[in-house]
Design a protein around this motif. Structure first.
Motif, PDB file in Angstrom:
ATOM      1  N   ALA A  13      -2.553 -11.826  -6.242  1.00 29.81           N
ATOM      2  CA  ALA A  13      -3.938 -11.449  -5.946  1.00 29.81           C
ATOM      3  C   ALA A  13      -3.992 -10.078  -5.272  1.00 29.81           C
ATOM      4  O   ALA A  13      -4.846  -9.242  -5.599  1.00 29.81           O
ATOM      5  N   ILE A  14      -3.073  -9.827  -4.341  1.00 34.69           N
ATOM      6  CA  ILE A  14      -3.007  -8.526  -3.672  1.00 34.69           C
ATOM      7  C   ILE A  14      -2.622  -7.442  -4.664  1.00 34.69           C
ATOM      8  O   ILE A  14      -3.221  -6.358  -4.697  1.00 34.69           O
ATOM      9  N   SER A  15      -1.633  -7.730  -5.490  1.00 32.21           N
ATOM     10  CA  SER A  15      -1.163  -6.774  -6.491  1.00 32.21           C
ATOM     11  C   SER A  15      -2.294  -6.354  -7.427  1.00 32.21           C
ATOM     12  O   SER A  15      -2.483  -5.167  -7.705  1.00 32.21           O
ATOM     13  N   ASP A  16      -3.063  -7.328  -7.903  1.00 35.02           N
ATOM     14  CA  ASP A  16      -4.178  -7.031  -8.805  1.00 35.02           C
ATOM     15  C   ASP A  16      -5.251  -6.201  -8.106  1.00 35.02           C
ATOM     16  O   ASP A  16      -5.819  -5.270  -8.691  1.00 35.02           O
ATOM     17  N   CYS A  27       0.834  -1.209   0.000  1.00 35.03           N
ATOM     18  CA  CYS A  27       0.000   0.000   0.000  1.00 35.03           C
ATOM     19  C   CYS A  27       0.870   1.263   0.000  1.00 35.03           C
ATOM     20  O   CYS A  27       0.536   2.257  -0.659  1.00 35.03           O
ATOM     21  N   ARG A  28       1.968   1.227   0.717  1.00 32.08           N
ATOM     22  CA  ARG A  28       2.887   2.370   0.744  1.00 32.08           C
ATOM     23  C   ARG A  28       3.468   2.607  -0.653  1.00 32.08           C
ATOM     24  O   ARG A  28       3.574   3.757  -1.104  1.00 32.08           O
ATOM     25  N   ALA A  29       3.821   1.532  -1.340  1.00 32.14           N
ATOM     26  CA  ALA A  29       4.338   1.664  -2.703  1.00 32.14           C
ATOM     27  C   ALA A  29       3.283   2.245  -3.639  1.00 32.14           C
ATOM     28  O   ALA A  29       3.607   2.968  -4.585  1.00 32.14           O
ATOM     29  N   LYS A  30       2.017   1.941  -3.350  1.00 27.55           N
ATOM     30  CA  LYS A  30       0.915   2.465  -4.158  1.00 27.55           C
ATOM     31  C   LYS A  30       0.679   3.952  -3.891  1.00 27.55           C
ATOM     32  O   LYS A  30       0.084   4.656  -4.699  1.00 27.55           O
ATOM     33  N   GLY A  31       1.146   4.435  -2.746  1.00 24.78           N
ATOM     34  CA  GLY A  31       0.976   5.836  -2.398  1.00 24.78           C
ATOM     35  C   GLY A  31      -0.023   6.091  -1.296  1.00 24.78           C
ATOM     36  O   GLY A  31      -0.342   7.246  -0.994  1.00 24.78           O
ATOM     37  N   ARG A  38     -20.110 -11.697   1.786  1.00 28.90           N
ATOM     38  CA  ARG A  38     -21.410 -11.781   1.106  1.00 28.90           C
ATOM     39  C   ARG A  38     -21.958 -10.407   0.734  1.00 28.90           C
ATOM     40  O   ARG A  38     -22.553 -10.231  -0.332  1.00 28.90           O
ATOM     41  N   LYS A  39     -21.765  -9.430   1.621  1.00 29.25           N
ATOM     42  CA  LYS A  39     -22.422  -8.135   1.448  1.00 29.25           C
ATOM     43  C   LYS A  39     -21.561  -7.080   0.776  1.00 29.25           C
ATOM     44  O   LYS A  39     -22.090  -6.126   0.208  1.00 29.25           O
ATOM     45  N   HIS A  40     -20.238  -7.239   0.850  1.00 32.16           N
ATOM     46  CA  HIS A  40     -19.345  -6.192   0.356  1.00 32.16           C
ATOM     47  C   HIS A  40     -19.194  -6.298  -1.160  1.00 32.16           C
ATOM     48  O   HIS A  40     -19.070  -7.398  -1.706  1.00 32.16           O
ATOM     49  N   ASP A  41     -19.187  -5.156  -1.838  1.00 31.08           N
ATOM     50  CA  ASP A  41     -19.045  -5.179  -3.294  1.00 31.08           C
ATOM     51  C   ASP A  41     -17.620  -4.889  -3.750  1.00 31.08           C
ATOM     52  O   ASP A  41     -17.354  -4.765  -4.949  1.00 31.08           O
ATOM     53  N   ASP A  42     -16.678  -4.785  -2.816  1.00 30.03           N
ATOM     54  CA  ASP A  42     -15.285  -4.484  -3.170  1.00 30.03           C
ATOM     55  C   ASP A  42     -14.373  -5.188  -2.171  1.00 30.03           C
ATOM     56  O   ASP A  42     -13.787  -4.561  -1.287  1.00 30.03           O
ATOM     57  N   VAL A  43     -14.263  -6.510  -2.319  1.00 36.14           N
ATOM     58  CA  VAL A  43     -13.584  -7.316  -1.310  1.00 36.14           C
ATOM     59  C   VAL A  43     -12.675  -8.344  -1.976  1.00 36.14           C
ATOM     60  O   VAL A  43     -12.999  -8.884  -3.033  1.00 36.14           O
ATOM     61  N   LEU A  44     -11.529  -8.589  -1.348  1.00 38.10           N
ATOM     62  CA  LEU A  44     -10.596  -9.626  -1.779  1.00 38.10           C
ATOM     63  C   LEU A  44     -10.484 -10.655  -0.662  1.00 38.10           C
ATOM     64  O   LEU A  44     -10.235 -10.300   0.486  1.00 38.10           O
ATOM     65  N   GLN A  72      -1.020  -2.391  -7.612  1.00 36.43           N
ATOM     66  CA  GLN A  72       0.390  -2.076  -7.420  1.00 36.43           C
ATOM     67  C   GLN A  72       1.235  -3.273  -7.847  1.00 36.43           C
ATOM     68  O   GLN A  72       1.227  -4.308  -7.185  1.00 36.43           O
ATOM     69  N   PRO A  73       1.971  -3.165  -8.945  1.00 33.49           N
ATOM     70  CA  PRO A  73       2.827  -4.283  -9.376  1.00 33.49           C
ATOM     71  C   PRO A  73       3.885  -4.622  -8.327  1.00 33.49           C
ATOM     72  O   PRO A  73       4.373  -3.742  -7.617  1.00 33.49           O
ATOM     73  N   ILE A  74       4.222  -5.899  -8.250  1.00 32.79           N
ATOM     74  CA  ILE A  74       5.305  -6.330  -7.365  1.00 32.79           C
ATOM     75  C   ILE A  74       6.602  -6.175  -8.158  1.00 32.79           C
ATOM     76  O   ILE A  74       7.102  -7.114  -8.789  1.00 32.79           O
TER      77      ILE A  74
END
Length: 248
Positions: free
Chosen positions: A179-182, A29-33, A156-162, A186-188
């Motif tokens: 999966a996290i990267s996608d 997340c830090r790399a993503k900003g 079940r209820k969340h529309d933006d979940v990994l 944020q590319p690894i």
């Protein structure tokens, strides 16, 4: 670099690799900003319980640009803000969680500094000295069923979940990272992989009950619990095992 994108909270349960997953997620997340505000780091110095702190912290949480770390308890059911954030859910076979928790709370878990929390910690440790792992797993199975039911409700209820699995983290690490990267976008990169370093090395040469990372191989409950205990707790946990694709 300014933070972009919706804020992220990871919801999980104790003994699902949450500590190391939190560090890895923070690096990505830090790399993503994104800004990093790991709420759980405030728990040791707070006079509130972990649940009380997380629930009360909602007033300070922003919908954009922050990674808020991991929430490890069923208290996330009292955090409606979760549905306004991006959610990452990490699960582990709860039977392995129970096995790991027994050794951790009995041998290796670090005592808290808060006097009241320390007293409760020492009482639990003393109790576990006189309790077998099968007794512990049987008594605690319903607690893990409840925790996983809360995570199931979010999925079940969340529309933006990994949804992530501990088992992938320790045995198929590149798949887990991809999966996290996608999800985060944020590319690894080689530089990020260098930052992650030993955090993504899950090698444990020998099992050691005195260490926090005692062992990581999936299926440890089959090596530590009696068959009749496994049958009993599997029945208790059946609905959650099925939902998260664990063999009953």
């Amino acid at each position: 670099m300014p933070a972009t994108g919706k804020s992220i909270l990871c919801a999980t349960m104790h003994k699902a690799g949450s500590s190391i997953a939190d560090l890895i997620l923070a690096d990505i997340c830090r790399a993503k900003g994104l800004e990093i505000d790991r709420i759980a780091l405030q728990v040791p110095s707070s006079d509130m319980t972990e649940g009380e702190l997380f629930v009360s912290y909602q007033d300070k949480m922003r919908g954009e640009g922050v990674y808020y770390g991991v929430a490890r308890g069923a208290y996330v059911k009292d955090m409606p803000i979760v549905y306004g954030l991006r959610a990452i859910i990490q699960v582990r076979d709860p039977r392995d969680c129970l096995t790991s928790a027994y050794f951790s709370f009995r041998e290796s878990h670090r005592p808290p500094t808060d006097p009241q929390k320390l007293e409760a910690f020492l009482k639990r440790r003393e109790l576990l000295q006189n309790q077998t792992i099968d007794e512990y797993a049987t008594l605690q199975a319903r607690s893990y069923n409840h925790r996983m039911a809360v995570l199931q409700e979010i999925v079940r209820k969340h529309d933006d979940v990994l949804v992530l699995r501990y088992e992938d983290m320790v045995t198929r690490t590149d798949k887990w990272l991809a999966a996290i990267s996608d999800f985060i976008g944020q590319p690894i990169t080689p530089d990020l992989r260098a930052i992650l370093g030993k955090k993504i090395d899950f090698t444990v040469e020998t099992e050691d009950a005195s260490r926090h990372k005692r062992q990581v191989s999936p299926g440890d409950h089959r090596r530590k619990l009696k068959p009749e205990t496994i049958a009993s707790i599997s029945d208790t946990l059946a609905a959650q095992l099925e939902f998260f694709d664990y063999e009953v």
